[in-house]
Design an enzyme around this catalytic site. Structure first.
Site, PDB file in Angstrom:
ATOM      1  CG  ASP A  32      54.004  44.017  39.015  1.00  0.00           C
ATOM      2  OD1 ASP A  32      53.889  43.190  39.931  1.00  0.00           O
ATOM      3  OD2 ASP A  32      54.637  45.090  39.137  1.00  0.00           O
ATOM      4  CG  ASN A  88      56.474  36.815  46.912  1.00  0.00           C
ATOM      5  OD1 ASN A  88      57.101  35.795  46.641  1.00  0.00           O
ATOM      6  ND2 ASN A  88      56.623  37.942  46.226  1.00  0.00           N
ATOM      7  CD  GLN A  95      51.623  38.898  51.439  1.00  0.00           C
ATOM      8  OE1 GLN A  95      51.879  38.010  52.246  1.00  0.00           O
ATOM      9  NE2 GLN A  95      50.393  39.202  51.088  1.00  0.00           N
ATOM     10  CG  HIS A 101      49.693  39.643  45.149  1.00  0.00           C
ATOM     11  ND1 HIS A 101      49.776  40.163  46.422  1.00  0.00           N
ATOM     12  CD2 HIS A 101      50.954  39.628  44.666  1.00  0.00           C
ATOM     13  CE1 HIS A 101      51.040  40.462  46.688  1.00  0.00           C
ATOM     14  NE2 HIS A 101      51.778  40.130  45.634  1.00  0.00           N
TER      15      HIS A 101
HETATM   16  P1  AMP Z   1      54.662  41.325  46.367  1.00  0.00           P
HETATM   17  O1  AMP Z   1      56.095  41.611  46.662  1.00  0.00           O
HETATM   18  O2  AMP Z   1      54.419  39.871  46.058  1.00  0.00           O
HETATM   19  O3  AMP Z   1      53.738  41.854  47.453  1.00  0.00           O
HETATM   20  O4  AMP Z   1      54.345  42.074  45.019  1.00  0.00           O
HETATM   21  C1  AMP Z   1      53.550  43.199  44.894  1.00  0.00           C
HETATM   22  C2  AMP Z   1      53.583  43.587  43.426  1.00  0.00           C
HETATM   23  O5  AMP Z   1      52.563  44.542  43.198  1.00  0.00           O
HETATM   24  C3  AMP Z   1      54.900  44.201  42.982  1.00  0.00           C
HETATM   25  O6  AMP Z   1      55.438  43.443  41.898  1.00  0.00           O
HETATM   26  C4  AMP Z   1      54.506  45.611  42.530  1.00  0.00           C
HETATM   27  O7  AMP Z   1      55.216  46.055  41.398  1.00  0.00           O
HETATM   28  C5  AMP Z   1      53.032  45.453  42.228  1.00  0.00           C
HETATM   29  N1  AMP Z   1      52.251  46.683  42.356  1.00  0.00           N
HETATM   30  C6  AMP Z   1      52.307  47.580  43.357  1.00  0.00           C
HETATM   31  N2  AMP Z   1      51.428  48.591  43.135  1.00  0.00           N
HETATM   32  C7  AMP Z   1      50.806  48.305  41.965  1.00  0.00           C
HETATM   33  C8  AMP Z   1      49.820  48.964  41.190  1.00  0.00           C
HETATM   34  N3  AMP Z   1      49.256  50.119  41.579  1.00  0.00           N
HETATM   35  N4  AMP Z   1      49.430  48.402  40.023  1.00  0.00           N
HETATM   36  C9  AMP Z   1      49.988  47.242  39.614  1.00  0.00           C
HETATM   37  N5  AMP Z   1      50.919  46.563  40.305  1.00  0.00           N
HETATM   38  C10 AMP Z   1      51.335  47.086  41.461  1.00  0.00           C
END
Ligand code: AMP
Ligand code: ZN
Length: 137
Positions: A32, A88, A95, A101
């Site tokens: 992440d 989420n 989400q 994911h």
């Molecule tokens: P969610 O709130 O469950 O949709 O989480 C999305 C997650 O993706 C968050 O923890 C972000 O920090 C992570 N994220 C967003 N962009 C990237 C990226 N380019 N590479 C890795 N993680 C990411």
């Protein structure tokens, strides 16, 4: 099945860089970019599905096999005491990226990272029965 506006699809296509921990034909695990703790990993299906509900069962099964593999890797290689597996679904649940994911968030005793002190309430027997009958109708 790919969405050209989706960041995780871009990661799958290697259009944007990521710190890939593991990859096979169907799944990918990467760090992440804004980790809650060191080693915070994201595991995804390579195909774009919006939420848990869109994932076919065979994809779900493969996804969680990789979740287990990565969780065990983090547990073995990092000095951690445990981990949270978080998934989420929909905006109301936080989400942000609409490519389904799974988060694996390493934990150590006393880290105060996420306090899963759930805001519990109490329910009467009748209230529990009411929701149960909704679910069963
Ligand atoms: P969610 O709130 O469950 O949709 O989480 C999305 C997650 O993706 C968050 O923890 C972000 O920090 C992570 N994220 C967003 N962009 C990237 C990226 N380019 N590479 C890795 N993680 C990411
Ligand atoms: Zn996507």
């Amino acid at each position: 099945m790919s969405d050209e506006t989706c960041i995780f699809c871009k990661i799958v296509q290697k259009e944007i860089p990521s710190k890939i921990i593991f990859e096979n034909e169907d799944n990918m695990a990467f760090l992440d970019i804004n980790p809650i703790s060191e080693g915070h990993a994201i595991v995804i299906p390579k195909k774009h599905y919006n939420t848990l509900e869109d994932l076919p069962d065979d994809e779900l099964s493969k996804l969680f096999q990789v979740v287990k593999k990565i969780a065990m890797l983090l547990h073995e290689k990092l000095n951690i005491d445990g981990y949270n597996v978080v998934q989420n679904n929909f905006k109301a649940a936080g989400q942000e990226i609409n490519h389904s994911h799974v988060h694996i968030i390493p934990r150590t005793f006393g880290d105060m990272k996420i306090r899963l002190s759930l805001p519990k309430t109490s329910a009467t027997n009748e209230e529990l029965d009411r929701v149960l009958s909704k679910l069963k109708s």
